[in-house]
Design a protein around this motif. Structure first.
Motif, PDB file in Angstrom:
ATOM      1  N   LYS A   5      -5.817 -13.753   2.724  1.00 15.48           N
ATOM      2  CA  LYS A   5      -4.578 -13.568   1.764  1.00 15.48           C
ATOM      3  C   LYS A   5      -3.284 -13.994   2.316  1.00 15.48           C
ATOM      4  O   LYS A   5      -2.828 -13.801   3.459  1.00 15.48           O
ATOM      5  CB  LYS A   5      -4.325 -12.156   1.254  1.00 15.48           C
ATOM      6  N   GLY A 204       4.120  -6.524  -5.080  1.00 17.17           N
ATOM      7  CA  GLY A 204       3.559  -6.631  -3.385  1.00 17.17           C
ATOM      8  C   GLY A 204       1.963  -6.585  -3.647  1.00 17.17           C
ATOM      9  O   GLY A 204       1.249  -6.157  -2.648  1.00 17.17           O
ATOM     10  N   ASP A 207      -1.729  -8.162  -1.832  1.00 16.06           N
ATOM     11  CA  ASP A 207      -2.560  -7.388  -0.684  1.00 16.06           C
ATOM     12  C   ASP A 207      -3.693  -6.716  -1.316  1.00 16.06           C
ATOM     13  O   ASP A 207      -4.984  -6.738  -0.585  1.00 16.06           O
ATOM     14  CB  ASP A 207      -1.739  -6.570   0.012  1.00 16.06           C
ATOM     15  N   LYS A 262       6.420  -2.248   3.951  1.00 16.90           N
ATOM     16  CA  LYS A 262       6.062  -3.100   2.876  1.00 16.90           C
ATOM     17  C   LYS A 262       5.121  -4.066   3.381  1.00 16.90           C
ATOM     18  O   LYS A 262       4.591  -5.038   2.565  1.00 16.90           O
ATOM     19  CB  LYS A 262       7.118  -3.465   2.167  1.00 16.90           C
TER      20      LYS A 262
HETATM   21 MG    MG Z   1       3.746  -8.355   0.501  1.00 14.74          MG
END
Ligand code: MG
Ligand code: ADP
Ligand code: ASP
Length: 444
Positions: A5, A204, A207, A262
């Motif tokens: 990723k 976010g 992930d 994060k």
């Molecule tokens: Mg991120």
């Protein structure tokens, strides 16, 4: 197979896309699936476009859209040629035309539903993967670009949709066929509801996509490539001498992510835990440098890392009716549940309860309903500091050192012992970074 990723900064321009593809090429024999985020700042830009258009400022929305268009075209021109460049132009044109009509719609309606917001935000990943896949082909890599929406099924809680694991696992196995020598490219962050609408997993969330896909396909490993050397003892933007943690347990990483680190999305760990897949976190700009392995068990006691999260609201509810009464807490929590607002930390006394939330969207309604139960107080602009490590509470001297180091910081609430690995403190938001720096200096 493995999942690689790449985050936004790892694909932010032609040079970084090539670095990402160098890494992918070095794993080509392990049947890689490359999951990409939108290019850096693109999702933020799309959020701003959405807000501007809804506020009636179509001009501003179009200005940002034009900047994004120029950036994607510039990257295409720098990294592609001939018929592939032509294909890129056609696809980019198509995406920007669609975005443009969505912007028109928003500025006419002056309203943006969560569903429309997801439709707009999904373009960041569609655009980046178009460029990454074409560049991989340009470099002579056998490449297949898949639309993650065809196999990541979610519920319809737009803007923070939850994956539906049963259909996702089935569809991913049917449609994603990794093999050694071939690179599969797909999007993080986005999925599709059962009724066919585009959804996103929350900011976010790429992930999380990586471990969802990794778990569905039985990956031997999920690698998260980002812009720092793995999970560090604290956010390197806050603490300059933060160090990389070599190995960290699933639980420790999950606590850190939940309380503000994060570097990985908080839900990322869950699919990996359930399938026992190791997750590595590495730096695209420094591929041979140190990184972090997130594994089932990591040896070592004591403090591992310090995370911090701003924008915390503390709510107190006090009532003498609470004395010796049961059912009081359940009424309070039912209110939070009704408004889909998770409570992070809790402290109780004989006649009062204090709770923190970080999603204050429904705050005023929640407060109104809680006022039927007792007296309600609200403190805003606080922060949580979360110290993570195995068996922290077993060493009394550790606690003394934490409070000693923070002797000048007003601490509004403390939570210790709900898990073996987390000591959390609530402090004024303005003091968060300084408090983290002080604690980091004390312990690392
Ligand atoms: Mg991120
Ligand atoms: P990506 O776009 O690759 O997903 P993010 O910006 O989402 O990257 O996450 C990486 C950032 O996380 C780093 O640049 C760093 O500032 C921040 N971060 C916060 N806490 C930590 C930590 N404990 N270790 C490493 N990075 C952290
Ligand atoms: N592009 C999305 C975001 O910025 C998802 C991600 O990068 O993980 O939130």
């Amino acid at each position: 197979m493995i999942v690689l990723k790449f985050g936004g900064t790892s694909v932010q321009n032609a040079e970084m896309i090539d670095k990402a593809l160098d890494i992918a090429t070095s794993h080509l024999e392990r049947a890689p699936v490359l999951v990409s985020s939108a290019m850096a700042r693109v999702t933020d830009g799309l959020v701003e476009i959405t807000k501007a258009a809804t506020a009636g400022n179509e001009e501003r929305a179009r200005e940002i859209l034009a900047q994004q268009r120029a950036h994607h075209f510039a990257v295409a021109e720098e990294s592609l040629s001939g018929p592939r460049l032509e294909r890129a132009r056609v696809r980019l044109d198509h995406c920007f035309a669609e975005l443009s009509s969505l912007v028109k719609g928003l500025s006419l309606l002056r309203e943006c539903t969560p569903r429309s917001s997801d439709a707009i935000l999904s373009f960041g990943e569609i655009l980046s993967t178009t460029l990454v896949a074409l560049r991989a082909e340009e470099r002579g890599i056998e490449t297949e670009l898949l639309d993650a929406r065809d196999f990541v099924r979610t519920d319809d809680h737009f803007t923070s949709a939850l994956p539906l694991f049963e259909p996702t696992n089935r569809l991913a196995r049917e449609q994603v066929k990794p093999k050694p020598g071939k690179l599969i490219v797909t999007q993080g962050f986005i999925g599709r509801t059962e009724s066919g609408a585009t959804s996103t997993l929350g900011r976010g969330g790429s992930d999380y996509s990586a471990t969802i896909i990794g778990a569905a396909l039985g990956a031997e490993e999920v690698q998260i490539w980002t812009d720092v050397n793995g999970i560090m003892t604290s956010d390197p933007r806050v603490v300059r001498d933060a160090r990389t943690i070599d190995r960290i347990s699933y639980n420790e990483a999950a606590e850190l992510a939940y309380f503000g680190a994060k570097v990985v999305h908080p839900s990322t760990i869950q699919p990996a835990v359930e399938t026992g897949i190791p997750v590595l976190v590495m730096n695209t700009g420094d591929p041979s440098g140190p990184g972090t392995a997130i594994v089932e068990r990591a040896d070592g006691k004591g403090l591992r890392a310090i995370a911090g999260k701003k924008g915390i609201t503390l709510i107190h509810v006090a009532s003498t009716r609470m004395l010796n009464a049961y059912g009081f807490l359940s009424r309070i929590f039912a209110t939070f549940e009704k408004h889909r607002t998770p409570v992070d930390l809790i402290a109780t006394s004989e006649v009062s309860v204090s709770m923190t939330i970080d999603n204050s969207q429904s705050l005023s309604t929640i407060v109104r309903e809680l006022q039927e139960i007792g007296r309600v107080g609200v403190e805003e602009e606080l922060a949580i500091i979360c110290l993570v490590g195995q068996d922290l509470w077993k060493e009394p001297a550790f606690i003394a050192r934490v409070f000693g180091a923070l002797k000048d910081t007003p601490i509004r609430m403390v939570s210790l012992g709900s898990s073996d690995i987390n000591l959390s403190l609530v402090v004024p938001g303005k003091m968060l970074n300084t408090a983290i720096q002080i604690l980091h200096g004390e312990f690392f």
